[in-house]
Design an enzyme around this catalytic site. Sequence first.
Site, PDB file in Angstrom:
ATOM      1  N   HIS A  62      24.618 -24.141  19.813  1.00 17.45           N
ATOM      2  CA  HIS A  62      23.506 -24.847  19.461  1.00 17.45           C
ATOM      3  C   HIS A  62      22.185 -23.889  20.055  1.00 17.45           C
ATOM      4  CE1 HIS A  62      26.024 -27.548  16.232  1.00 17.45           C
ATOM      5  NE2 HIS A  62      26.567 -26.078  15.667  1.00 17.45           N
ATOM      6  N   HIS A  89      24.071 -23.942   8.125  1.00 19.80           N
ATOM      7  CA  HIS A  89      24.396 -23.851   9.432  1.00 19.80           C
ATOM      8  C   HIS A  89      24.981 -22.898   9.879  1.00 19.80           C
ATOM      9  CE1 HIS A  89      25.370 -26.326  13.115  1.00 19.80           C
ATOM     10  NE2 HIS A  89      26.490 -25.997  12.281  1.00 19.80           N
ATOM     11  N   ASP A 107      25.121 -21.221  13.586  1.00 20.70           N
ATOM     12  CA  ASP A 107      26.172 -20.688  14.419  1.00 20.70           C
ATOM     13  C   ASP A 107      26.892 -19.454  14.038  1.00 20.70           C
ATOM     14  OD1 ASP A 107      26.875 -23.604  14.897  1.00 20.70           O
ATOM     15  OD2 ASP A 107      28.691 -23.622  12.851  1.00 20.70           O
ATOM     16  N   HIS A 157      33.459 -19.549  13.774  1.00 21.08           N
ATOM     17  CA  HIS A 157      33.381 -18.979  15.299  1.00 21.08           C
ATOM     18  C   HIS A 157      34.263 -17.757  15.587  1.00 21.08           C
ATOM     19  CE1 HIS A 157      30.435 -21.406  15.796  1.00 21.08           C
ATOM     20  NE2 HIS A 157      30.900 -23.188  16.008  1.00 21.08           N
TER      21      HIS A 157
END
Length: 321
Positions: free
Chosen positions: A88, A246, A250, A273
Amino acid sequence: MAGPRRKRHKVQNTLKASVTFEGAGLHSGQPARMVLKPAAADHGIRFKRTDIALGNSVIPARWDYVERTALCTRLVNAAGVSVSTVEHVMAALAGCGVHNALIEIDGPEVPILDGSSALFVRGIMQKGVRRLSAPVQVLQVLKEVSVEKDGAKATIMPCDRLMIEFHIDFAEQAIGRQSKTLDLRNGAFARELCDSRTFCRRADVEAMQANGLALGGVPGENAVVFDGEEVESGEGLRHSDEPVRHKMLDALGDLALAGAPLMGRYIGERAGHALTNTLLRALFATPGAVRLVECDAAMVARLPGQGLVWGEIPAAIRKVA
Ligand SMILES: [Zn+2]
């Protein structure tokens, strides 16, 4: 015969002044004080663990320092010194066009704050960015590269700017299918993505905590929790499609670990991720798929964060507590 001398566009940026953030980490629950400090041209983004006195405590924010963890992005150096949940703050730096910073932190995990990048963006833009006398190198994607795992897919393909496209599909009715595509030029990240918070499913919370994760998670305070049609989010959703936004946040944070701004179109389909990091590894391992080029005027104008000013930050974020 000498050609016309090419004008060099010296637009690397750093912070005008240091900015401090304090709070607990989402997964470890451990408090940390983190200071983003200005750095010289070509320094890049590096973390430094100030609570570790012996050995090498500097960890470059780069894809080849990423430890393969599923739920957050953890960087670890050769001495085994690590910092977790960097995505973030990395997204905020990339989205505000900050190319150089030293991030001092006195604990193992970046503070989660409100679960988004809004406070990082606010803090960075309150201090402002400072231009350094050096040109920006960008990574220009030349070939399409794709990776897949367990029904998730991440792709990067040639594009003259950074575009992020994301698709998610959850059984929870309150999430469902969401898709969004964004051109990251100028302040698009600050306007469209930076306030979208971390989210998870109720079913995941107990499983994570049993595995020693999400120990600092407070539903409605630093994460949105979905349970069927129910949403535990404190103030209510900030956007009707906050989850996919979001995921794009990411993705920007994870792509910022490429080591230079990327010029390409990223497409995430239920990606996370680990898969985005696998994609970067595949991109750099594919001959001729990417090259480093110096930005000309037209490319500079397409860099994320270029020209972003305080007044462009949404009012709700400027005021956020
Ligand atoms: Zn996140």
